[in-house]
Design a protein around this motif. Structure first.
Motif, mmCIF file in Angstrom:
data_model
loop_
_atom_site.group_PDB
_atom_site.id
_atom_site.type_symbol
_atom_site.label_atom_id
_atom_site.label_comp_id
_atom_site.label_asym_id
_atom_site.label_seq_id
_atom_site.Cartn_x
_atom_site.Cartn_y
_atom_site.Cartn_z
ATOM 1 N N GLU A 76 4.995 16.632 -10.941
ATOM 2 C CA GLU A 76 5.805 17.634 -10.243
ATOM 3 C C GLU A 76 6.461 17.065 -8.994
ATOM 4 O O GLU A 76 7.644 17.283 -8.746
ATOM 5 N N SER A 77 5.725 16.298 -8.215
ATOM 6 C CA SER A 77 6.284 15.769 -6.970
ATOM 7 C C SER A 77 7.415 14.784 -7.233
ATOM 8 O O SER A 77 8.397 14.743 -6.495
ATOM 9 N N THR A 78 7.296 13.996 -8.297
ATOM 10 C CA THR A 78 8.351 13.048 -8.646
ATOM 11 C C THR A 78 9.632 13.784 -9.019
ATOM 12 O O THR A 78 10.720 13.432 -8.562
ATOM 13 N N ALA A 83 15.129 16.814 -7.804
ATOM 14 C CA ALA A 83 15.786 18.026 -8.289
ATOM 15 C C ALA A 83 16.495 18.708 -7.123
ATOM 16 O O ALA A 83 15.945 18.843 -6.039
ATOM 17 N N ASP A 84 17.711 19.119 -7.364
ATOM 18 C CA ASP A 84 18.509 19.798 -6.358
ATOM 19 C C ASP A 84 18.462 21.291 -6.666
ATOM 20 O O ASP A 84 19.005 21.732 -7.671
ATOM 21 N N MET A 90 13.780 24.169 -11.232
ATOM 22 C CA MET A 90 12.542 23.530 -11.650
ATOM 23 C C MET A 90 11.438 24.569 -11.799
ATOM 24 O O MET A 90 11.314 25.479 -10.992
ATOM 25 N N ASP A 91 10.627 24.419 -12.868
ATOM 26 C CA ASP A 91 9.486 25.286 -13.109
ATOM 27 C C ASP A 91 8.360 24.418 -13.660
ATOM 28 O O ASP A 91 8.606 23.530 -14.468
ATOM 29 N N VAL A 97 6.843 19.467 -16.405
ATOM 30 C CA VAL A 97 7.776 20.093 -15.479
ATOM 31 C C VAL A 97 9.043 20.422 -16.257
ATOM 32 O O VAL A 97 9.581 19.561 -16.957
ATOM 33 N N GLN A 98 9.485 21.657 -16.162
ATOM 34 C CA GLN A 98 10.704 22.068 -16.856
ATOM 35 C C GLN A 98 11.831 22.194 -15.844
ATOM 36 O O GLN A 98 11.676 22.850 -14.813
#
Length: 121
Positions: A76-78, A83-84, A90-91, A97-98
């Protein structure tokens, strides 16, 4: 001025594939978009198409009527670091991670996200 906004997931997936296949720079030489049936028989079936990173699944592609969902195989952190929020949504689910690519205008940002995640794997 553009009045129409492309949100069809199939069209967005086509644009993503063209962007990845059309460039050989900035880490894109490692990535390709392949259909499930084009992958090696020993690879697990993760849906109709995946982003392949030198033989490893980087993300699954799930076109919807209102965008393209990338199931990114990274922490998730990566993903969050690249992600903007203004363009990519992001979910986090139990397994991955989607990231939703809601419009064709966000494809270049999605490609940049995939390249950055691939280089940090």
């Amino acid at each position: 001025m553009v009045d129409d906004c492309v949100t069809d997931g199939e069209r967005i997936a086509t644009l993503l594939r063209a962007e990845i296949d059309g460039r050989e720079t900035a880490g894109l030489d490692r990535l390709s978009v392949v259909a499930g049936e084009d992958r090696e028989p020993s690879a697990p079936d993760d849906g109709p198409a995946v982003v392949d990173d030198d033989g490893r699944v980087l993300a699954t592609l799930e076109p919807t009527s209102d965008g393209l969902v990338l199931g990114v195989r990274a922490g998730e952190s990566t993903v969050q670091a690249h992600a903007d929020d203004e363009f990519l949504k992001m979910d986090v689910t139990d397994e991955q991670v989607q990231v939703t690519v809601p419009t064709a205008a966000a494809v270049k940002r999605a490609v940049d996200l995939l390249v950055n995640v691939a280089t940090e794997r």
